[in-house]
Write an enzyme that holds these catalytic residues in place. Sequence first.
Site, mmCIF file in Angstrom:
data_model
loop_
_atom_site.group_PDB
_atom_site.id
_atom_site.type_symbol
_atom_site.label_atom_id
_atom_site.label_comp_id
_atom_site.label_asym_id
_atom_site.label_seq_id
_atom_site.Cartn_x
_atom_site.Cartn_y
_atom_site.Cartn_z
ATOM 1 N N ILE A 1 0.841 -1.093 -0.263
ATOM 2 C CA ILE A 1 -0.134 0.355 -0.152
ATOM 3 C C ILE A 1 0.816 1.147 -0.298
ATOM 4 C CG2 ILE A 1 -2.231 1.009 1.536
ATOM 5 C CD1 ILE A 1 -2.775 -1.100 2.461
ATOM 6 N N PRO A 2 1.095 1.895 -1.230
ATOM 7 C CA PRO A 2 2.109 2.970 -1.539
ATOM 8 C C PRO A 2 2.204 3.465 -0.980
ATOM 9 C CG PRO A 2 0.950 2.805 -3.684
ATOM 10 C CD PRO A 2 0.844 1.541 -2.086
ATOM 11 N N CYS A 3 2.399 3.986 0.502
ATOM 12 C CA CYS A 3 2.270 5.627 1.258
ATOM 13 C C CYS A 3 3.183 6.268 0.854
ATOM 14 C CB CYS A 3 2.068 4.825 2.964
ATOM 15 S SG CYS A 3 3.085 4.189 3.552
ATOM 16 N N HIS A 4 4.793 5.344 0.768
ATOM 17 C CA HIS A 4 5.753 6.506 0.164
ATOM 18 C C HIS A 4 5.427 7.139 -1.371
ATOM 19 C CE1 HIS A 4 5.741 2.379 -2.168
ATOM 20 N NE2 HIS A 4 6.563 3.683 -3.132
#
Length: 270
Positions: free
Chosen positions: A172-175
Amino acid sequence: MSDTTTTPLAGVRHLRQQLRDLASVEAPSSLLAGILTTAGIADRYFTLDTPLGVTYIAYNDHGLSAVRRPDSAAEFERSFRQHFGRAVYPATEPPEELVNELRRELRGEGRARIRFDLRGVSEFERAVLLKALEIPRGEVRPYTWIAREIGNPRAVRAVGTALGNNPIPIFIPCHRVIRSDGQTGQYGLGGPEAKRTMLSAEGIKLDTLEQLNSEGVRFIGSDTTHAFCFPTCHHARRISPAHRVYFRSEAAALAAGYRPCKVCRPAVGA
């Protein structure tokens, strides 16, 4: 005569409690792990090489449940139990399909089919995390974009908190969510440097992005289509240098007669 009949629901609850009690009983670890994971009250985990190094991946029947970078398996098991309130055991044979999908995602080979276990997050946090999933690989959006997209434009700080507590980073690409001033911001899986590592691995040219940010550029428009985008939007990257127009704000772009890109959907205040 007393009524000793139990309802099916009560029977299930009783069985679950008995299974939980097994966790305190000395038994072969493989047997105990099998019983608890089959009952759905414990998870399995394995390790996977990622751009950040060896990473621990937990999963259950609902999907991925946690992604962490502890110093040891023991630390991972301890922190998982503390955070989720259930045990996690090493998988003897991780699901091949799941491992393959995770590796596909890391290589950027199309949209991987990955399920996520988000039962432990609030409705707001779920909305934030699911919106982050919409950000394409190789692109970034500001926290303000997430807040606007989920219908809470003033909840920027809360969005940052939800992303900081993301139980399943990387996948889950919070970056891919950065500060409005262009700085990368914090990252729960290792801080700003780890975030930069992830973005670089996905093909984002951070030097170019930071140069634009230092010049106050927040959007790039095309003088042929009169649409404007976030700088990392794949449409913006296709604009030839001769036709690029730079804007410091959405208001400036709109005043110049440009319209927001329908794909990256620039947000007010970004």
